[in-house]
Structures are given as C-alpha cells and as structure tokens.
Write a protein that holds these residues in place. Sequence first.
Motif, PDB file in Angstrom:
ATOM      1  N   TYR A 100       0.731  -1.271  -0.042  1.00  0.00           N
ATOM      2  CA  TYR A 100       0.133   0.051  -0.108  1.00  0.00           C
ATOM      3  C   TYR A 100       0.682   1.290  -0.107  1.00  0.00           C
ATOM      4  N   PHE A 101       1.867   1.294   0.962  1.00  0.00           N
ATOM      5  CA  PHE A 101       2.882   2.246   0.878  1.00  0.00           C
ATOM      6  C   PHE A 101       3.431   2.577  -0.527  1.00  0.00           C
ATOM      7  N   LYS A 102       3.938   1.467  -0.899  1.00  0.00           N
ATOM      8  CA  LYS A 102       4.449   1.698  -2.265  1.00  0.00           C
ATOM      9  C   LYS A 102       3.643   2.444  -3.300  1.00  0.00           C
ATOM     10  N   ILE A 103       2.220   1.984  -3.194  1.00  0.00           N
ATOM     11  CA  ILE A 103       1.567   2.604  -4.482  1.00  0.00           C
ATOM     12  C   ILE A 103       1.271   4.075  -3.974  1.00  0.00           C
ATOM     13  N   VAL A 104       1.061   4.435  -2.897  1.00  0.00           N
ATOM     14  CA  VAL A 104       1.119   5.844  -2.264  1.00  0.00           C
ATOM     15  C   VAL A 104       2.261   6.667  -2.718  1.00  0.00           C
ATOM     16  N   GLU A 105       3.519   5.995  -2.330  1.00  0.00           N
ATOM     17  CA  GLU A 105       4.729   6.700  -2.436  1.00  0.00           C
ATOM     18  C   GLU A 105       4.977   6.615  -4.350  1.00  0.00           C
ATOM     19  N   ASP A 106       4.636   5.876  -5.089  1.00  0.00           N
ATOM     20  CA  ASP A 106       4.738   6.031  -6.506  1.00  0.00           C
ATOM     21  C   ASP A 106       3.516   7.104  -7.143  1.00  0.00           C
ATOM     22  N   TYR A 107       2.549   7.168  -6.422  1.00  0.00           N
ATOM     23  CA  TYR A 107       1.529   8.118  -6.922  1.00  0.00           C
ATOM     24  C   TYR A 107       2.154   9.509  -6.502  1.00  0.00           C
ATOM     25  N   LEU A 108       2.523   9.622  -5.327  1.00  0.00           N
ATOM     26  CA  LEU A 108       3.103  11.073  -4.823  1.00  0.00           C
ATOM     27  C   LEU A 108       4.318  11.463  -5.818  1.00  0.00           C
ATOM     28  N   ASN A 109       5.251  10.623  -6.178  1.00  0.00           N
ATOM     29  CA  ASN A 109       6.226  10.743  -6.877  1.00  0.00           C
ATOM     30  C   ASN A 109       5.966  11.255  -8.403  1.00  0.00           C
ATOM     31  N   ASN A 110       5.149  10.512  -8.727  1.00  0.00           N
ATOM     32  CA  ASN A 110       4.583  11.031 -10.275  1.00  0.00           C
ATOM     33  C   ASN A 110       4.041  12.353 -10.028  1.00  0.00           C
ATOM     34  N   GLU A 111       3.259  12.556  -9.121  1.00  0.00           N
ATOM     35  CA  GLU A 111       2.209  13.907  -9.159  1.00  0.00           C
ATOM     36  C   GLU A 111       3.090  15.061  -8.739  1.00  0.00           C
ATOM     37  N   PHE A 112       4.213  14.833  -7.906  1.00  0.00           N
ATOM     38  CA  PHE A 112       4.739  16.067  -7.429  1.00  0.00           C
ATOM     39  C   PHE A 112       6.287  16.196  -7.443  1.00  0.00           C
TER      40      PHE A 112
END
Length: 199
Positions: free
Chosen positions: A76-88
């Motif tokens: 779950y953390f990896k999914i959130v981390e990837d999203y944040l990296n791509n977004e910001f």
Amino acid sequence: MGYVLTEKDSILNDTIQLPEIIISKEKLDPEAQKQFLILQNRVYKTYPFARLASDRLVALNKGMARLSSNREKKKYFKIVEDYLNNEFEGKLKKLSRKQGQILVKLIHRQTGTTTFELVKTLKSGWKAFWANTTANVFDISLKTEYAPYEVNEDYLIETILIRAFESGRLQYQAPAHPVDYNDLSERWQEKAKEMKAIK
C-alpha cells in the motif's frame, strides 16, 4: 495593522538574505517591505505542498490502519509513494533553495513532525540520513522545526498565513500545534521595544 502591502506578480530575486523584520503598527521601510513581499511569495508557493503533505499523511495512516499484515502495508505504501512521486516530484524539484527551506518549516507546522522524522518513519533511518545529506548540499536541513516564538522568519510566515487565510488567498488547514497569534504578536512587539531600547 496600520499599513498596506500590495502583492506583486513579478518573480523576485530568490537569493536575497532576509534580514530580521518585526511587524508593528509602524509602516515598513521600502527594503523591509520588499523582503516581506519576497517571503510572502515563497509562502504562497510552498504552503499548498505542506497542506497536501498533511492531508496525504492522514490518509496514509488511515489506510495503513485498515491493513493487518506488514506485506499489505508495504504494498500500500509503495502505491501511495509512486503516486506522490509521479504527481509532485517534478514540481518540488523546481522549488528554489529558500522555498525548500520554507517548505520544510511548513511541513513541520502542518504535520507536527519534521521532514526528517517523516522520511525515517515512512522509509528508513538510512534513507532519512541520505535525504538530509542531499538537502544539506542545498543549505536545507530536513530536521528544521517551525518555531514562530523564537525565529523571526517563522513569525513572519505565520503573519503571512493568517492574512492569507483571512483574505481567502490560501485555504486554511489547522496546524498540528495551534498558535495563538495574538499572543505571538505581543511577544514580538515586546522584542521590538527591547531592541529599540538597546539602540
């Protein structure tokens, strides 16, 4: 407070060292006003990121609380981390050194935790160490705390935020540790009087 500051759209030189400014009912001299406007522009640019960091941290903690196994939490953390990296990540890389310093302070204001501790808790102590080492190259410490009662710049940041919330320029989000702005202002007014008495 007895004077008017006007917002300017032009990008101001980002490498000027901000001298100590104490906001009082007296009108700011032109140089102090210029420095205040530079700081104001930096706060306007970085506060939304700090607010978002706080929102995402709350959401992440709620999501993690629903999961039982460490494997599920890691995924779950990896999914959130990837999203944040791509977004910001791209937007954050465009911040100047001084904007980065202010962002670190605002993240502490909004989350109650230093950026270093956030990285250490969410990733590892090793990653936090290297992130801080890299940040130090740009004169940014991820361990910096927001201290408006002790640090003049932080008091000015709080002043800018309060005005921006009242005018609707920035969307309000409660800080992790509430600040009594009236008490804060009185303390800095006393410091201003003490400084005048010494001169």
